[in-house]
Design a protein around this motif. Structure first.
Motif, PDB file in Angstrom:
ATOM      1  N   SER A  76       8.505   9.680 -14.833  1.00 40.39           N
ATOM      2  CA  SER A  76       8.998  10.719 -13.729  1.00 40.39           C
ATOM      3  C   SER A  76       8.067  11.556 -12.890  1.00 40.39           C
ATOM      4  N   SER A  77       6.629  11.494 -13.388  1.00 41.08           N
ATOM      5  CA  SER A  77       5.523  11.851 -12.687  1.00 41.08           C
ATOM      6  C   SER A  77       5.289  11.358 -11.453  1.00 41.08           C
ATOM      7  N   VAL A  78       5.612  10.201 -10.957  1.00 44.01           N
ATOM      8  CA  VAL A  78       5.341   9.451 -10.090  1.00 44.01           C
ATOM      9  C   VAL A  78       6.101   9.779  -8.684  1.00 44.01           C
ATOM     10  N   ARG A  79       5.525   9.976  -7.742  1.00 40.63           N
ATOM     11  CA  ARG A  79       5.778  10.579  -6.504  1.00 40.63           C
ATOM     12  C   ARG A  79       5.671   9.813  -5.426  1.00 40.63           C
ATOM     13  N   GLU A  80       5.034   8.670  -5.270  1.00 40.42           N
ATOM     14  CA  GLU A  80       4.819   7.641  -4.302  1.00 40.42           C
ATOM     15  C   GLU A  80       4.681   6.275  -4.747  1.00 40.42           C
ATOM     16  N   ILE A  81       5.424   5.333  -4.220  1.00 43.48           N
ATOM     17  CA  ILE A  81       5.390   3.908  -4.537  1.00 43.48           C
ATOM     18  C   ILE A  81       5.159   3.186  -3.189  1.00 43.48           C
ATOM     19  N   GLY A  82       3.907   2.640  -3.094  1.00 43.97           N
ATOM     20  CA  GLY A  82       3.694   1.796  -1.635  1.00 43.97           C
ATOM     21  C   GLY A  82       4.561   0.557  -1.403  1.00 43.97           C
ATOM     22  N   GLU A  83       4.570   0.081  -0.102  1.00 42.06           N
ATOM     23  CA  GLU A  83       5.173  -0.924   0.460  1.00 42.06           C
ATOM     24  C   GLU A  83       4.668  -2.063  -0.424  1.00 42.06           C
ATOM     25  N   TYR A  84       5.508  -3.346  -0.298  1.00 38.56           N
ATOM     26  CA  TYR A  84       5.244  -4.511  -1.103  1.00 38.56           C
ATOM     27  C   TYR A  84       4.911  -4.324  -2.667  1.00 38.56           C
ATOM     28  N   ALA A  85       4.855  -3.007  -3.327  1.00 34.32           N
ATOM     29  CA  ALA A  85       4.565  -2.779  -4.465  1.00 34.32           C
ATOM     30  C   ALA A  85       5.006  -3.888  -5.640  1.00 34.32           C
ATOM     31  N   PHE A  86       6.253  -4.363  -5.614  1.00 33.03           N
ATOM     32  CA  PHE A  86       6.836  -5.156  -6.734  1.00 33.03           C
ATOM     33  C   PHE A  86       7.130  -6.452  -5.958  1.00 33.03           C
ATOM     34  N   ASN A  87       6.653  -6.656  -4.825  1.00 36.72           N
ATOM     35  CA  ASN A  87       7.137  -7.952  -3.737  1.00 36.72           C
ATOM     36  C   ASN A  87       6.749  -9.345  -4.829  1.00 36.72           C
ATOM     37  N   GLY A  88       7.872 -10.169  -4.824  1.00 36.51           N
ATOM     38  CA  GLY A  88       7.602 -11.353  -5.271  1.00 36.51           C
ATOM     39  C   GLY A  88       7.531 -11.213  -6.944  1.00 36.51           C
ATOM     40  N   CYS A  89       8.006 -10.145  -7.532  1.00 31.89           N
ATOM     41  CA  CYS A  89       8.286 -10.299  -8.854  1.00 31.89           C
ATOM     42  C   CYS A  89       9.400 -10.819  -9.453  1.00 31.89           C
ATOM     43  N   THR A  90       9.411 -12.107  -9.453  1.00 31.07           N
ATOM     44  CA  THR A  90      10.602 -12.877  -9.454  1.00 31.07           C
ATOM     45  C   THR A  90      11.473 -12.852 -10.586  1.00 31.07           C
ATOM     46  N   ASN A  91      10.914 -12.309 -11.566  1.00 34.26           N
ATOM     47  CA  ASN A  91      11.581 -12.286 -13.056  1.00 34.26           C
ATOM     48  C   ASN A  91      11.997 -11.093 -13.419  1.00 34.26           C
ATOM     49  N   LEU A  92      11.498  -9.976 -12.542  1.00 34.48           N
ATOM     50  CA  LEU A  92      11.904  -8.816 -12.835  1.00 34.48           C
ATOM     51  C   LEU A  92      13.384  -8.306 -12.857  1.00 34.48           C
ATOM     52  N   GLN A  93      14.134  -8.198 -14.034  1.00 37.65           N
ATOM     53  CA  GLN A  93      15.395  -7.831 -14.131  1.00 37.65           C
ATOM     54  C   GLN A  93      16.025  -6.553 -13.835  1.00 37.65           C
ATOM     55  N   ASN A  94      15.151  -5.560 -14.585  1.00 41.27           N
ATOM     56  CA  ASN A  94      15.519  -4.144 -14.434  1.00 41.27           C
ATOM     57  C   ASN A  94      14.597  -3.325 -14.445  1.00 41.27           C
ATOM     58  N   ILE A  95      14.731  -2.248 -13.307  1.00 43.52           N
ATOM     59  CA  ILE A  95      13.532  -1.236 -13.190  1.00 43.52           C
ATOM     60  C   ILE A  95      14.110   0.012 -13.285  1.00 43.52           C
ATOM     61  N   GLN A  96      13.592   0.720 -14.168  1.00 45.77           N
ATOM     62  CA  GLN A  96      13.989   2.359 -14.077  1.00 45.77           C
ATOM     63  C   GLN A  96      13.341   3.322 -13.274  1.00 45.77           C
ATOM     64  N   LEU A  97      13.733   3.735 -12.137  1.00 46.11           N
ATOM     65  CA  LEU A  97      12.904   4.577 -11.305  1.00 46.11           C
ATOM     66  C   LEU A  97      13.341   5.988 -11.456  1.00 46.11           C
ATOM     67  N   ASP A  98      12.789   6.439 -12.763  1.00 45.07           N
ATOM     68  CA  ASP A  98      12.860   8.060 -13.226  1.00 45.07           C
ATOM     69  C   ASP A  98      12.046   8.879 -12.510  1.00 45.07           C
TER      70      ASP A  98
END
Length: 227
Positions: A76-98
């Protein structure tokens, strides 16, 4: 001698680089506040990341090409996620953006083919160009109430997307936002959408040959925007 897999700034608050030899689960130290540009890029043997509780920023391309990552929980402390940050994470199934990010930057989840579930933070005001392009496993998504803009091709080639809930207050829908979304069954365009800010409405859904249901969907979009 033990190999150094993680490199930090002098004060230890910024993680600068991760060795491509890293594998399995990586735990980031608690004092880290920022993950640098391309810090984990192409570390394709890492399966999970444990983020520190006071992390503030994940910079551009930080995890681009980490093809073995499967699940992520952003603190929850994260205030910024830059462009392309998870680009091409082809096996990423779930991400919780809390977290409290104000936007989904362009190409953020580009080509995350396995991403099947995501809940966008309530503070998100925009979704950038090709943010979810090629997320072939995504079936449903709800756009937050504060979102006013969806950039061009944001959900292009999300071939299993069946439902997207658009918010009242959305003003701008970019070109070709839903091109290639052949399974899209439900789409209601809010009255707040401004036609002059949403060019080429006909191209929001790319009409496959002889698919009458898509043709009817395009007609309903036109009708909703002409009110």
């Amino acid at each position: 001698m033990k190999k150094v897999l993680l490199t930090f700034s002098e004060n230890g608050k910024q993680l600068l680089h991760c060795s491509p030899e890293a594998k399995g689960s990586v735990e980031i130290p608690e004092n880290v506040e920022a993950i640098a540009f391309r810090a984990f890029e192409d570390c394709n043997r890492i399966t999970s990341i444990v983020f520190p509780p006071h992390l503030k920023e994940i910079r551009r391309r930080a995890f681009s090409g980490c093809s073995s990552l499967t699940d992520l929980q952003i603190p929850s402390s994260v205030r910024e996620i830059g462009e392309y940050a998870f680009n091409g994470c082809t096996n990423l199934q779930n991400i919780q953006l809390d977290c409290k990010i104000s936007g989904i930057e362009r190409f953020l989840f580009y080509n995350c083919k396995s991403l099947s579930h995501i809940e966008l933070p309530s503070m998100v005001k925009f979704i950038g160009r090709r943010a979810f392009y090629g997320c072939q496993s995504l079936r449903e998504i709800t756009i937050p109430q504060k979102t006013y803009k969806i950039g061009r091709e944001a959900f292009c080639q999300c071939t299993k997307l069946e439902k997207i809930q658009l918010n009242e207050g959305l003003r701008e829908i970019g070109v070709n936002v839903f091109n290639g979304c052949s399974q899209l069954k439900e789409l209601q365009i809010p009255s707040s959408v401004e036609v002059n800010r949403s060019p080429a409405i006909e191209a929001i859904v790319q009409k496959p040959h002889q698919q009458s249901k898509i043709e009817q969907l395009v007609k309903r979009i036109k009708s909703a925007l002409s009110v």
